[in-house]
Scaffold this motif. Structure first.
Motif, PDB file in Angstrom:
ATOM      1  N   ALA A 187       0.877  -1.167   0.000  1.00  0.00           N
ATOM      2  CA  ALA A 187       0.000   0.000   0.000  1.00  0.00           C
ATOM      3  C   ALA A 187       0.915   1.217   0.000  1.00  0.00           C
ATOM      4  N   LEU A 188       0.370   2.375  -0.365  1.00  0.00           N
ATOM      5  CA  LEU A 188       1.195   3.573  -0.479  1.00  0.00           C
ATOM      6  C   LEU A 188       0.405   4.785   0.004  1.00  0.00           C
ATOM      7  N   LEU A 189       0.938   5.434   1.030  1.00  0.00           N
ATOM      8  CA  LEU A 189       0.385   6.694   1.523  1.00  0.00           C
ATOM      9  C   LEU A 189       1.384   7.803   1.207  1.00  0.00           C
ATOM     10  N   ALA A 190       0.879   8.939   0.744  1.00  0.00           N
ATOM     11  CA  ALA A 190       1.732  10.091   0.457  1.00  0.00           C
ATOM     12  C   ALA A 190       1.325  11.228   1.377  1.00  0.00           C
ATOM     13  N   ILE A 191       2.278  11.783   2.092  1.00  0.00           N
ATOM     14  CA  ILE A 191       2.027  12.950   2.931  1.00  0.00           C
ATOM     15  C   ILE A 191       2.835  14.097   2.353  1.00  0.00           C
ATOM     16  N   GLN A 192       2.144  15.186   2.020  1.00  0.00           N
ATOM     17  CA  GLN A 192       2.741  16.277   1.254  1.00  0.00           C
ATOM     18  C   GLN A 192       2.384  17.624   1.875  1.00  0.00           C
ATOM     19  N   GLY A 193       3.342  18.550   1.830  1.00  0.00           N
ATOM     20  CA  GLY A 193       3.084  19.892   2.322  1.00  0.00           C
ATOM     21  C   GLY A 193       4.219  20.388   3.196  1.00  0.00           C
ATOM     22  N   PRO A 194       4.294  21.693   3.475  1.00  0.00           N
ATOM     23  CA  PRO A 194       5.411  22.259   4.231  1.00  0.00           C
ATOM     24  C   PRO A 194       5.542  21.739   5.661  1.00  0.00           C
ATOM     25  N   ARG A 195       4.479  21.179   6.225  1.00  0.00           N
ATOM     26  CA  ARG A 195       4.560  20.632   7.586  1.00  0.00           C
ATOM     27  C   ARG A 195       4.630  19.111   7.605  1.00  0.00           C
ATOM     28  N   SER A 196       4.787  18.496   6.436  1.00  0.00           N
ATOM     29  CA  SER A 196       4.732  17.029   6.369  1.00  0.00           C
ATOM     30  C   SER A 196       5.942  16.363   7.015  1.00  0.00           C
ATOM     31  N   ILE A 197       7.146  16.906   6.800  1.00  0.00           N
ATOM     32  CA  ILE A 197       8.340  16.257   7.331  1.00  0.00           C
ATOM     33  C   ILE A 197       8.338  16.217   8.855  1.00  0.00           C
TER      34      ILE A 197
ATOM     35  N   GLY B 154       7.687  16.468   1.220  1.00  0.00           N
ATOM     36  CA  GLY B 154       6.846  15.348   1.590  1.00  0.00           C
ATOM     37  C   GLY B 154       7.527  14.011   1.460  1.00  0.00           C
ATOM     38  N   CYS B 155       6.786  12.979   1.803  1.00  0.00           N
ATOM     39  CA  CYS B 155       7.261  11.602   1.732  1.00  0.00           C
ATOM     40  C   CYS B 155       6.173  10.724   1.147  1.00  0.00           C
ATOM     41  N   GLU B 156       6.615   9.653   0.506  1.00  0.00           N
ATOM     42  CA  GLU B 156       5.721   8.579   0.097  1.00  0.00           C
ATOM     43  C   GLU B 156       6.132   7.344   0.882  1.00  0.00           C
ATOM     44  N   LEU B 157       5.151   6.670   1.465  1.00  0.00           N
ATOM     45  CA  LEU B 157       5.404   5.613   2.440  1.00  0.00           C
ATOM     46  C   LEU B 157       4.856   4.286   1.920  1.00  0.00           C
ATOM     47  N   TYR B 158       5.755   3.411   1.479  1.00  0.00           N
ATOM     48  CA  TYR B 158       5.372   2.078   1.013  1.00  0.00           C
ATOM     49  C   TYR B 158       5.346   1.147   2.223  1.00  0.00           C
ATOM     50  N   HIS B 159       4.299   0.320   2.317  1.00  0.00           N
ATOM     51  CA  HIS B 159       4.133  -0.535   3.495  1.00  0.00           C
ATOM     52  C   HIS B 159       3.173  -1.675   3.151  1.00  0.00           C
ATOM     53  N   ALA B 160       3.043  -2.629   4.060  1.00  0.00           N
ATOM     54  CA  ALA B 160       2.149  -3.762   3.836  1.00  0.00           C
ATOM     55  C   ALA B 160       0.694  -3.308   3.875  1.00  0.00           C
ATOM     56  N   PRO B 161      -0.144  -3.806   2.964  1.00  0.00           N
ATOM     57  CA  PRO B 161      -1.547  -3.390   2.938  1.00  0.00           C
ATOM     58  C   PRO B 161      -2.283  -3.578   4.261  1.00  0.00           C
ATOM     59  N   ASP B 162      -1.979  -4.638   4.990  1.00  0.00           N
ATOM     60  CA  ASP B 162      -2.664  -4.868   6.265  1.00  0.00           C
ATOM     61  C   ASP B 162      -2.360  -3.795   7.303  1.00  0.00           C
ATOM     62  N   ASP B 163      -1.275  -3.043   7.098  1.00  0.00           N
ATOM     63  CA  ASP B 163      -0.896  -1.992   8.048  1.00  0.00           C
ATOM     64  C   ASP B 163      -1.414  -0.624   7.654  1.00  0.00           C
ATOM     65  N   SER B 164      -2.062  -0.523   6.497  1.00  0.00           N
ATOM     66  CA  SER B 164      -2.343   0.793   5.924  1.00  0.00           C
ATOM     67  C   SER B 164      -3.323   1.605   6.761  1.00  0.00           C
ATOM     68  N   GLU B 165      -4.400   0.983   7.215  1.00  0.00           N
ATOM     69  CA  GLU B 165      -5.388   1.733   7.992  1.00  0.00           C
ATOM     70  C   GLU B 165      -4.778   2.249   9.297  1.00  0.00           C
ATOM     71  N   THR B 166      -3.982   1.397   9.947  1.00  0.00           N
ATOM     72  CA  THR B 166      -3.324   1.811  11.193  1.00  0.00           C
ATOM     73  C   THR B 166      -2.347   2.943  10.943  1.00  0.00           C
TER      74      THR B 166
END
Length: 348
Positions: free
Chosen positions: A126-136, A177-189
């Protein structure tokens, strides 16, 4: 929610306008788990990838990311992608969601006879992207990885709130920002953890609508619009990704060399109108005499400029002329601009 490449995806949570502004002012969280992931491993992996794509894979070292088009022999773009180098003979590709099947067929076909293994990992991430000046600062509060030392287009592997992630300093908005690759089962958490850590800093959930207006405001191409099997990287203004002198006869090199020498008959341009009415994709671009000299590729309302912006494919010779679009009987002049449309912090 809408269907997108077989995925049920959010277009918006509150409003595209509010989500867009949140990313520019503070931070936004995007679920982009529809993107495809591919492992390319083996002794021939580096040599193979350098022939497959237009950019220079030899520049890569472990923890480095490369943006590149992947072209047909005629110079058109099969897809644009990110290549991550994990180690010698170990690479990880992120490709566009709508192109996963065709990309895999193309990549595997080009790898025939080489000591390379191509593995579809799309359902493993799964992939979540957090973007913006306060993301880091938000991401940093959840990981022991030292993000101050993680440069733009670099990555590391660590945990986020205890969840194993590949943390990539990349994105599609023009912001930090960052893009965060992770296991799908962990995505909601992981999403809930990021929201809990970021709400006080202005973090908001964002959908595909804001993602598209943000990328267009930043001047980033979207496959199927600014780059296609008919629009080459040179035509699209992505000449910096085409390394004709890298010493490899990569796929499409001959056609792109000729295009560079002879000039492109068409070019992608970006425009604004001074008017709030959105210029829709496929609208005709006209010269003052009413002759069609191109077509609109992408169009939206810039929430920051409060006017319509877009891109178009036009005949190269028409660039010096007045260009117009017809919106319900009203002809609006196009003001050509060099993106980004808004001032963005230089990413390092």
């Amino acid at each position: 929610m809408v269907d997108f490449a077989g995925w049920e995806m959010p277009v918006q949570y509150r409003s595209i306008l509010e989500e867009h502004k949140a990313v520019r002012a503070s931070a936004g969280l995007f679920d982009v788990s529809h993107m495809g992931e591919v492992d390319v491993n083996g002794p021939d992996a580096r040599r193979f990838l350098n022939r497959l794509v237009t950019n220079d894979v030899e520049k890569l070292f472990p923890s480095r990311v490369l943006y590149t088009p992947m072209c047909l022999p005629g110079g058109g773009v099969v897809d644009d992608l990110l290549i991550y180098m994990r180690g010698p003979g170990s690479y990880f590709l992120c490709v566009n969601a709508g192109n996963v099947d065709q990309d895999l067929t193309w990549i595997r076909g080009q790898a025939a006879g080489l000591d390379v293994t191509v593995t579809d990992r799309s359902l493993d991430y799964a992939l979540l992207a957090i973007q913006g000046p306060r993301s880091i600062p938000i991401v940093q509060s959840l990981t022991e990885a030292k993000l101050d030392f993680l440069k733009y287009y670099h990555f590391t592997e660590s945990t986020m709130g205890g969840i194993p992630c590949l943390i990539s300093r990349t994105g599609y908005t023009g912001e930090e920002g960052c893009e965060l690759y992770h296991a799908p089962d962990d995505s909601e958490t992981l999403a809930a953890t990021l929201l809990a850590a970021g709400t006080s800093r202005g973090l908001e959930l964002c959908g595909l609508g804001a993602r598209d207006s943000l990328r267009l405001e930043a001047g980033y191409p979207l496959h199927g619009h600014e780059i296609t099997r008919e629009i080459s990287p040179l035509t699209a203004g992505l000449g910096w990704t085409v390394k004709l002198g890298k010493g490899v006869d990569f796929i499409g090199r001959e056609a792109l060399q000729k295009e560079k020498e002879n000039g492109s008959p068409h070019q992608v341009v970006f425009f604004k109108t001074g008017d709030r009415r959105i210029v829709r994709a496929e609208s005709a671009v006209l010269d003052p005499g009413g002759a069609v000299v191109g077509r609109v590729l992408s169009g939206t309302l810039s929430p920051i400029l409060n006017e319509a912006i877009g891109s178009a494919l036009i005949a190269t010779g028409a660039r010096s002329r007045l260009l117009l679009v017809d919106i319900r009987g009203v002809r609006l002049p196009l003001q050509l601009v060099d993106p980004p449309f808004v001032k963005l912090k230089k990413l390092t």
